[in-house]
Design a protein around this motif. Structure first.
Motif, PDB file in Angstrom:
ATOM      1  N   ILE A   2      57.186   8.225 -58.682  1.00  0.00           N
ATOM      2  CA  ILE A   2      56.628   6.919 -58.334  1.00  0.00           C
ATOM      3  C   ILE A   2      57.551   5.856 -58.901  1.00  0.00           C
ATOM      4  O   ILE A   2      57.972   5.938 -60.047  1.00  0.00           O
ATOM      5  N   ARG A   3      57.857   4.863 -58.057  1.00  0.00           N
ATOM      6  CA  ARG A   3      58.749   3.790 -58.469  1.00  0.00           C
ATOM      7  C   ARG A   3      58.361   2.512 -57.747  1.00  0.00           C
ATOM      8  O   ARG A   3      57.574   2.528 -56.788  1.00  0.00           O
ATOM      9  N   SER A   4      58.947   1.412 -58.181  1.00  0.00           N
ATOM     10  CA  SER A   4      58.746   0.141 -57.487  1.00  0.00           C
ATOM     11  C   SER A   4      59.446   0.193 -56.138  1.00  0.00           C
ATOM     12  O   SER A   4      60.547   0.735 -56.018  1.00  0.00           O
ATOM     13  N   ALA A   5      58.780  -0.358 -55.144  1.00  0.00           N
ATOM     14  CA  ALA A   5      59.357  -0.410 -53.803  1.00  0.00           C
ATOM     15  C   ALA A   5      60.507  -1.398 -53.771  1.00  0.00           C
ATOM     16  O   ALA A   5      60.525  -2.379 -54.521  1.00  0.00           O
ATOM     17  N   THR A   6      61.462  -1.146 -52.900  1.00  0.00           N
ATOM     18  CA  THR A   6      62.571  -2.062 -52.662  1.00  0.00           C
ATOM     19  C   THR A   6      62.607  -2.395 -51.175  1.00  0.00           C
ATOM     20  O   THR A   6      61.977  -1.713 -50.351  1.00  0.00           O
ATOM     21  N   ALA A   7      63.370  -3.407 -50.830  1.00  0.00           N
ATOM     22  CA  ALA A   7      63.478  -3.831 -49.421  1.00  0.00           C
ATOM     23  C   ALA A   7      63.955  -2.687 -48.531  1.00  0.00           C
ATOM     24  O   ALA A   7      63.562  -2.613 -47.356  1.00  0.00           O
ATOM     25  N   THR A   8      64.745  -1.776 -49.077  1.00  0.00           N
ATOM     26  CA  THR A   8      65.230  -0.655 -48.262  1.00  0.00           C
ATOM     27  C   THR A   8      64.122   0.336 -47.911  1.00  0.00           C
ATOM     28  O   THR A   8      64.313   1.181 -47.037  1.00  0.00           O
ATOM     29  N   ASP A   9      62.966   0.221 -48.554  1.00  0.00           N
ATOM     30  CA  ASP A   9      61.823   1.084 -48.253  1.00  0.00           C
ATOM     31  C   ASP A   9      60.967   0.540 -47.105  1.00  0.00           C
ATOM     32  O   ASP A   9      60.042   1.222 -46.649  1.00  0.00           O
ATOM     33  N   ALA A  10      61.248  -0.665 -46.657  1.00  0.00           N
ATOM     34  CA  ALA A  10      60.376  -1.329 -45.685  1.00  0.00           C
ATOM     35  C   ALA A  10      60.188  -0.525 -44.406  1.00  0.00           C
ATOM     36  O   ALA A  10      59.077  -0.464 -43.868  1.00  0.00           O
ATOM     37  N   GLU A  11      61.226   0.094 -43.912  1.00  0.00           N
ATOM     38  CA  GLU A  11      61.102   0.858 -42.666  1.00  0.00           C
ATOM     39  C   GLU A  11      60.157   2.047 -42.830  1.00  0.00           C
ATOM     40  O   GLU A  11      59.280   2.284 -41.997  1.00  0.00           O
ATOM     41  N   ALA A  12      60.304   2.798 -43.915  1.00  0.00           N
ATOM     42  CA  ALA A  12      59.430   3.956 -44.161  1.00  0.00           C
ATOM     43  C   ALA A  12      57.992   3.513 -44.414  1.00  0.00           C
ATOM     44  O   ALA A  12      57.041   4.146 -43.939  1.00  0.00           O
ATOM     45  N   ILE A  13      57.836   2.417 -45.142  1.00  0.00           N
ATOM     46  CA  ILE A  13      56.492   1.896 -45.409  1.00  0.00           C
ATOM     47  C   ILE A  13      55.842   1.435 -44.112  1.00  0.00           C
ATOM     48  O   ILE A  13      54.665   1.734 -43.852  1.00  0.00           O
ATOM     49  N   LEU A  53      54.271  -0.179 -55.148  1.00  0.00           N
ATOM     50  CA  LEU A  53      54.839   1.095 -55.570  1.00  0.00           C
ATOM     51  C   LEU A  53      54.991   2.049 -54.391  1.00  0.00           C
ATOM     52  O   LEU A  53      54.210   1.983 -53.439  1.00  0.00           O
ATOM     53  N   VAL A  54      55.971   2.935 -54.493  1.00  0.00           N
ATOM     54  CA  VAL A  54      56.110   4.011 -53.524  1.00  0.00           C
ATOM     55  C   VAL A  54      56.122   5.338 -54.266  1.00  0.00           C
ATOM     56  O   VAL A  54      56.544   5.421 -55.416  1.00  0.00           O
ATOM     57  N   ALA A  55      55.623   6.359 -53.578  1.00  0.00           N
ATOM     58  CA  ALA A  55      55.695   7.725 -54.081  1.00  0.00           C
ATOM     59  C   ALA A  55      56.687   8.472 -53.204  1.00  0.00           C
ATOM     60  O   ALA A  55      56.605   8.400 -51.975  1.00  0.00           O
ATOM     61  N   ALA A  60      61.839  11.458 -49.706  1.00  0.00           N
ATOM     62  CA  ALA A  60      61.254  10.644 -48.640  1.00  0.00           C
ATOM     63  C   ALA A  60      60.020   9.916 -49.166  1.00  0.00           C
ATOM     64  O   ALA A  60      59.325  10.417 -50.066  1.00  0.00           O
ATOM     65  N   ILE A  61      59.741   8.750 -48.606  1.00  0.00           N
ATOM     66  CA  ILE A  61      58.550   7.994 -49.000  1.00  0.00           C
ATOM     67  C   ILE A  61      57.315   8.724 -48.456  1.00  0.00           C
ATOM     68  O   ILE A  61      57.173   8.909 -47.248  1.00  0.00           O
ATOM     69  N   ALA A  62      56.432   9.130 -49.360  1.00  0.00           N
ATOM     70  CA  ALA A  62      55.230   9.867 -48.978  1.00  0.00           C
ATOM     71  C   ALA A  62      53.997   8.970 -48.993  1.00  0.00           C
ATOM     72  O   ALA A  62      52.944   9.354 -48.475  1.00  0.00           O
ATOM     73  N   GLY A  63      54.110   7.786 -49.581  1.00  0.00           N
ATOM     74  CA  GLY A  63      52.988   6.861 -49.623  1.00  0.00           C
ATOM     75  C   GLY A  63      53.330   5.644 -50.436  1.00  0.00           C
ATOM     76  O   GLY A  63      54.397   5.581 -51.068  1.00  0.00           O
ATOM     77  N   TYR A  64      52.432   4.676 -50.380  1.00  0.00           N
ATOM     78  CA  TYR A  64      52.643   3.462 -51.165  1.00  0.00           C
ATOM     79  C   TYR A  64      51.304   2.876 -51.590  1.00  0.00           C
ATOM     80  O   TYR A  64      50.263   3.154 -50.998  1.00  0.00           O
ATOM     81  N   ALA A  65      51.362   2.089 -52.641  1.00  0.00           N
ATOM     82  CA  ALA A  65      50.193   1.372 -53.149  1.00  0.00           C
ATOM     83  C   ALA A  65      50.658  -0.009 -53.570  1.00  0.00           C
ATOM     84  O   ALA A  65      51.780  -0.169 -54.057  1.00  0.00           O
ATOM     85  N   ARG A  66      49.789  -0.981 -53.357  1.00  0.00           N
ATOM     86  CA  ARG A  66      50.166  -2.349 -53.700  1.00  0.00           C
ATOM     87  C   ARG A  66      48.935  -3.138 -54.075  1.00  0.00           C
ATOM     88  O   ARG A  66      47.809  -2.734 -53.810  1.00  0.00           O
ATOM     89  N   ALA A  67      49.192  -4.279 -54.695  1.00  0.00           N
ATOM     90  CA  ALA A  67      48.118  -5.223 -55.004  1.00  0.00           C
ATOM     91  C   ALA A  67      48.512  -6.568 -54.425  1.00  0.00           C
ATOM     92  O   ALA A  67      49.693  -6.931 -54.427  1.00  0.00           O
ATOM     93  N   THR A  68      47.524  -7.288 -53.936  1.00  0.00           N
ATOM     94  CA  THR A  68      47.736  -8.638 -53.419  1.00  0.00           C
ATOM     95  C   THR A  68      46.691  -9.548 -54.046  1.00  0.00           C
ATOM     96  O   THR A  68      45.638  -9.076 -54.492  1.00  0.00           O
ATOM     97  N   LEU A  99      49.217   8.111 -57.509  1.00  0.00           N
ATOM     98  CA  LEU A  99      49.800   6.824 -57.137  1.00  0.00           C
ATOM     99  C   LEU A  99      48.866   5.670 -57.485  1.00  0.00           C
ATOM    100  O   LEU A  99      49.292   4.651 -58.044  1.00  0.00           O
ATOM    101  N   TYR A 100      47.587   5.822 -57.183  1.00  0.00           N
ATOM    102  CA  TYR A 100      46.618   4.755 -57.462  1.00  0.00           C
ATOM    103  C   TYR A 100      46.464   4.550 -58.964  1.00  0.00           C
ATOM    104  O   TYR A 100      46.360   3.420 -59.444  1.00  0.00           O
ATOM    105  N   ARG A 101      46.456   5.645 -59.736  1.00  0.00           N
ATOM    106  CA  ARG A 101      46.373   5.504 -61.201  1.00  0.00           C
ATOM    107  C   ARG A 101      47.540   4.700 -61.748  1.00  0.00           C
ATOM    108  O   ARG A 101      47.375   3.872 -62.639  1.00  0.00           O
ATOM    109  N   GLU A 102      48.725   4.944 -61.218  1.00  0.00           N
ATOM    110  CA  GLU A 102      49.904   4.187 -61.669  1.00  0.00           C
ATOM    111  C   GLU A 102      49.770   2.717 -61.287  1.00  0.00           C
ATOM    112  O   GLU A 102      50.109   1.840 -62.087  1.00  0.00           O
ATOM    113  N   LEU A 103      49.287   2.440 -60.089  1.00  0.00           N
ATOM    114  CA  LEU A 103      49.070   1.048 -59.690  1.00  0.00           C
ATOM    115  C   LEU A 103      48.098   0.375 -60.653  1.00  0.00           C
ATOM    116  O   LEU A 103      48.352  -0.731 -61.140  1.00  0.00           O
ATOM    117  N   LEU A 104      46.991   1.022 -60.953  1.00  0.00           N
ATOM    118  CA  LEU A 104      45.993   0.444 -61.863  1.00  0.00           C
ATOM    119  C   LEU A 104      46.572   0.229 -63.258  1.00  0.00           C
ATOM    120  O   LEU A 104      46.300  -0.796 -63.896  1.00  0.00           O
TER     121      LEU A 104
END
Length: 161
Positions: A2-13, A53-55, A60-68, A99-104
Motif C-alpha cells: 500500500i502506498r500513496s497514489a501518484t498521477a501515473t496511477d490515474a489510468e489504472a484507478i 492510497l493504492v494497493a 498492478a493496482i488492485a484497488g484504492y482508497a481515498r478521503a474527501t 487498505l481501509y485500515r491504512e486509510l483510517l
C-alpha cells in the motif's frame, strides 16, 4: 503493498472505478471517467491534504482508497468521506480490510475526527467491511438515486477517529 497514489496511477484507478460505473450501483456516476479527470480528482484530494492510497499486487493496482472533505463549510473541516474500490479480481481476500485500515490510520494521524462511508444499497460486502472496522450506521435514505432503471437507497456509516 500500500502506498500513496501518484498521477501515473490515474489510468489504472479510472479503469477500476469505471467498472463500478458501468456494472454496479456502487457509484451514482453514470458516465465513465477519463484518466485525465481522475488525475484531476486525485490532485484535488492531495491539495486538500487528504490521503489517496493504492494497493498493489504483482506490480498492478488492485484497488484504492481515498478521503474527501465531507462538506465544504469550514465547520466540517475535521470530517471526511471515505471511499474504497477494488479491482473485481481482488475482492474477498482481505485486501479491502487492509487498505481501509491504512486509510483510517492516515486519517487519524492527520487529526481528523470523523470518517463517513456512504453505501448504495444493497451492498452486503461494503456494509460488512464498514461494520468490521467499527463504523456504525447513522442514516438511511430511501430511493435517493436512480440508476439502471430503478430507485436505490443510500445509507451512511460513521466512525469517530
Amino acid at each position: 503493498m500500500i502506498r500513496s497514489a501518484t498521477a501515473t496511477d490515474a489510468e489504472a484507478i479510472a479503469a477500476i472505478y469505471n467498472h463500478y460505473i458501468r456494472d454496479s450501483i456502487v457509484t451514482f456516476e453514470e458516465t465513465a471517467v477519463p484518466a485525465a479527470d481522475m488525475a484531476r480528482r486525485m490532485a484535488e484530494v492531495s491539495a486538500a491534504g487528504l490521503p489517496w492510497l493504492v494497493a498493489e499486487r504483482s506490480g498492478a493496482i488492485a484497488g484504492y482508497a481515498r478521503a474527501t472533505p465531507w462538506r465544504p463549510r469550514s465547520a466540517y473541516r475535521f470530517s471526511v468521506e471515505s471511499s474504497i474500490y477494488l479491482d473485481p479480481q481482488h475482492t474477498g481476500a482481505g485486501l479491502g480490510t487492509h487498505l481501509y485500515r491504512e486509510l483510517l490510520a492516515q486519517l487519524k494521524s492527520r487529526s481528523l475526527h470523523v470518517a463517513i462511508g456512504g453505501v448504495a444499497l444493497p451492498n452486503a460486502a461494503s456494509v460488512a467491511l464498514h461494520e468490521k472496522l467499527g463504523f456504525r450506521k447513522v442514516a438511511h435514505f430511501g430511493e435517493v438515486g436512480f440508476k439502471f432503471g430503478r430507485w436505490i437507497d443510500v445509507a451512511y456509516w460513521q466512525l469517530a477517529l
